[in-house]
Write a protein that holds these residues in place. Structure first.
Motif, short mmCIF file in Angstrom:
data_model
loop_
_atom_site.label_atom_id
_atom_site.label_comp_id
_atom_site.label_asym_id
_atom_site.label_seq_id
_atom_site.Cartn_x
_atom_site.Cartn_y
_atom_site.Cartn_z
N LEU A 167 0.85 -1.18 0.00
CA LEU A 167 0.00 0.00 0.00
C LEU A 167 0.89 1.24 0.00
O LEU A 167 1.67 1.45 0.93
CB LEU A 167 -0.90 0.01 1.24
CG LEU A 167 -1.71 1.28 1.50
CD1 LEU A 167 -2.66 1.56 0.34
CD2 LEU A 167 -2.47 1.16 2.81
N PHE A 168 0.78 2.04 -1.04
CA PHE A 168 1.55 3.28 -1.16
C PHE A 168 0.64 4.46 -0.85
O PHE A 168 -0.43 4.60 -1.45
CB PHE A 168 2.11 3.43 -2.57
CG PHE A 168 3.11 2.35 -2.94
CD1 PHE A 168 4.47 2.57 -2.75
CD2 PHE A 168 2.69 1.14 -3.46
CE1 PHE A 168 5.39 1.58 -3.09
CE2 PHE A 168 3.60 0.14 -3.79
CZ PHE A 168 4.96 0.37 -3.60
N LEU A 169 1.06 5.29 0.09
CA LEU A 169 0.31 6.48 0.47
C LEU A 169 1.13 7.69 0.07
O LEU A 169 2.13 8.03 0.71
CB LEU A 169 0.03 6.47 1.98
CG LEU A 169 -0.82 5.29 2.49
CD1 LEU A 169 -0.89 5.28 4.00
CD2 LEU A 169 -2.22 5.33 1.89
N SER A 170 0.71 8.34 -1.00
CA SER A 170 1.54 9.37 -1.62
C SER A 170 1.20 10.77 -1.16
O SER A 170 0.05 11.20 -1.20
CB SER A 170 1.39 9.30 -3.15
OG SER A 170 2.13 10.32 -3.76
N ASP A 171 2.25 11.46 -0.72
CA ASP A 171 2.21 12.90 -0.47
C ASP A 171 3.61 13.42 -0.76
O ASP A 171 4.32 13.87 0.13
CB ASP A 171 1.79 13.19 0.98
CG ASP A 171 1.71 14.69 1.26
OD1 ASP A 171 1.51 15.46 0.30
OD2 ASP A 171 1.88 15.08 2.43
N VAL A 172 4.02 13.30 -2.02
CA VAL A 172 5.44 13.46 -2.36
C VAL A 172 5.66 14.61 -3.33
O VAL A 172 5.05 14.67 -4.39
CB VAL A 172 6.00 12.13 -2.93
CG1 VAL A 172 5.29 11.70 -4.21
CG2 VAL A 172 7.50 12.24 -3.15
N PRO A 173 6.57 15.55 -2.99
CA PRO A 173 6.91 16.62 -3.91
C PRO A 173 7.84 16.17 -5.03
O PRO A 173 8.04 16.88 -6.00
CB PRO A 173 7.63 17.64 -3.01
CG PRO A 173 7.40 17.18 -1.61
CD PRO A 173 7.19 15.72 -1.68
N GLY A 174 8.44 14.98 -4.87
CA GLY A 174 9.38 14.46 -5.86
C GLY A 174 10.70 14.10 -5.21
O GLY A 174 10.82 14.02 -3.98
N PHE A 175 11.72 13.88 -6.05
CA PHE A 175 13.07 13.62 -5.56
C PHE A 175 13.79 14.94 -5.33
O PHE A 175 13.55 15.93 -6.01
CB PHE A 175 13.85 12.78 -6.58
CG PHE A 175 13.44 11.33 -6.62
CD1 PHE A 175 14.05 10.40 -5.79
CD2 PHE A 175 12.45 10.90 -7.48
CE1 PHE A 175 13.68 9.07 -5.83
CE2 PHE A 175 12.06 9.57 -7.53
CZ PHE A 175 12.68 8.65 -6.69
#
Length: 510
Positions: A350-358
């Motif tokens: 389960l991936f929970l995404s709140d990501v601005p990026g690398f």
């Protein structure tokens, strides 16, 4: 030699007693248990069957040759284990020590049961190096067997004291390592050797102590206050995993999510405002089931096991409380290894995404952010277990890819109403496209109006309903609907076909 019953019993007592009383007393003063006490605390009462008790019985002062090996059950499930006896020449390895360790790993692999390492060893006995080091059944065979067993059976290490020189690789090849603060350490060269070779003056604690490895190097996974806590970590870790790669993770009775969990309230309206993804995870999973791994290292990414309606899942979530949730070199490595672990042992992801990026910049480029990011994306691509991507708030740039976005064949991409998916955020995008025009507008009010208009235009372009209408996301759900949605979708994906590619293995961008 002919033994009568009394003589045999005396031989057994000497073997089980370990080293001299003064060494037992020295360990007790440090809060350390005897190796056999550790085994007794870990396994089900009466279940331990020991092998090699009489190893090196003809030698003076080497009971069991300094290591306890055998089989047992933990919570009714079969395991193999080894435990260094640090009262015997500081738990150092002789030729028979090595042979016992090799044999028990081979047994674990052959019988398809987890392997537990209770480590407390000063490394190889230099006096015995010809017998234990270079041969076909020398120390190298331990590591060969660990690598062969990796991903086939769970391997877990509790580290109570030193794990020195080549012996440091036993923990390194395990799935996870629990380290006891103040006593546990891992290092390739002692502080004296480091000073002799490099001139650096350091200490074992500063160079390879539990805090260093759990918070800085990432080699340790759990920082434990006591030996009992470390043994509990071993038990809990194994409770989420099958006996081997051919089996499903053990189910447990279904438990509801925490009654007071309000997932909607946990996510701020402004993407500039941080929130703790660990609280979100705990509010989503079965109450009390979240088991975080590497909680002190690369904290911008949260990983761990949990349960949904009693079934085990592995969770990968961005945590904006730390470094804004941006992916760095360490967090990419953290995700890579955890995803591979879950895929090896049939644990849905389960991936929970709140990501601005690398992360960007010269510092991370020199550290190899592209290479490390590629490792993470490779692991996501190769994972064939059921995987679901939930865009909780944002998934920008290659961060979408790293969180199992639509191009990586997730079994579903689910968006919450707060979700945004784009190459970059609105502010950065407007600046990237219109920087020169913005700079040319002299009137401050006019400039602000222009930027606001372009931002609104950009927000309309990436509107989540539009992405759903284009089938980029499979559904949009309210936060209070998410748990039930995930339970249904993971259930449906359980029987999926798991072939990835026609090959032996890929060439990983290490």
């Amino acid at each position: 030699m002919t033994l009568d019953g009394e003589a045999l019993e005396q031989l057994r007592k000497r073997a089980r007693a370990g080293g001299a009383d003064k060494y037992h007393a020295a360990n007790a003063a440090k809060g350390k248990l005897f190796a056999r006490e550790r085994v007794a605390l870990l396994v089900d009462e009466g279940s331990f069957v020991e092998d090699g008790l009489y190893a090196n019985a003809m030698a003076e002062g080497l009971p069991a040759d300094g290591v306890v090996t055998g089989t047992a059950t933990i919570d009714g499930r079969q395991v193999c284990l080894m435990a260094n006896d640090s009262t015997v020449k500081a738990g150092s390895w002789g030729a028979r020590t090595v042979e016992k360790i090799i044999r028990i790993i081979e047994r674990a692999y052959d019988t398809g049961v987890p392997m537990v390492y209770l480590v407390d060893s000063a490394g190889a006995r230099i006096t015995d190096q010809v017998e234990l080091f270079p041969g076909r059944r020398g120390a190298g065979k331990i590591f060969w067997n660990q690598v062969r067993a990796s991903g086939s059976i769970p391997q877990v290490c509790a580290l109570f004291g030193p794990s020195a020189a080549g012996g440091a690789y036993i923990p390194a090849f395990c799935d996870v390592v629990a380290m006891v603060e103040g006593n546990a350490s891992m290092y390739l060269g002692s502080d004296r050797m480091v000073e002799m070779v490099t001139g650096e003056k350091t200490t074992l604690e500063a160079m390879g102590g539990a805090k260093v490895h759990c918070a800085e190097s990432g080699v340790g996974h759990f920082l434990c206050k006591s030996e009992a806590e470390a043994l509990d970590v071993v038990k809990r870790y194994l409770s989420y995993l099958p006996a081997n790669w051919t089996q499903a993770p053990p189910a447990a009775p279904a438990v509801e999510a925490p009654a007071k969990a309000d997932l909607a309230a946990l996510v701020p309206a402004s993407e500039r405002q941080a929130f703790d993804m660990r609280r979100y995870v705990k509010g989503l999973l079965d109450d009390g089931s979240f088991f975080e791994i590497q909680a002190l290292w690369a904290r911008e990414l949260t990983i761990g096991f949990g349960r949904l309606n009693g079934e085990v899942v592995g969770v990968v979530g961005n945590n904006s409380m730390f470094k804004g949730g941006v992916l760095f070199v360490d967090s990419a490595d953290k995700a890579t290894r955890f995803v591979q672990l879950c895929d090896a042992f049939n644990v849905p992801l389960l991936f929970l995404s709140d990501v601005p990026g690398f992360m960007v910049g010269s510092a991370v480029e020199k550290q190899g952010i592209i290479r490390h990011g590629a490792k993470m994306i490779t692991a996501i691509s190769e994972a064939t277990v059921p995987k679901i991507c939930v865009v909780v708030r944002k998934a920008y740039g290659a961060g979408l890819y790293a969180m199992a976005g639509p191009g990586f064949e997730p079994d579903a991409t689910i968006a919450l109403p707060t979700a945004k998916i784009a190459v970059m955020g609105a502010e950065a995008a407007v600046n990237a496209v219109y920087a020169n025009k913005i700079a040319a507008i002299e009137d401050e009010a006019e400039r602000a109006a222009f930027v606001a208009a372009k931002r609104a235009e950009y927000e309309r372009d990436i509107d989540i309903v539009r992405l759903a209408s284009e089938l980029v996301v499979d559904t949009i759900v309210e936060p209070h609907e998410l748990r039930a949605e995930l339970v249904r979708r993971f259930t449906a994906a359980r029987s999926k076909e798991r072939h990835f590619s026609r090959r032996r293995h890929g060439v990983t961008p290490v």
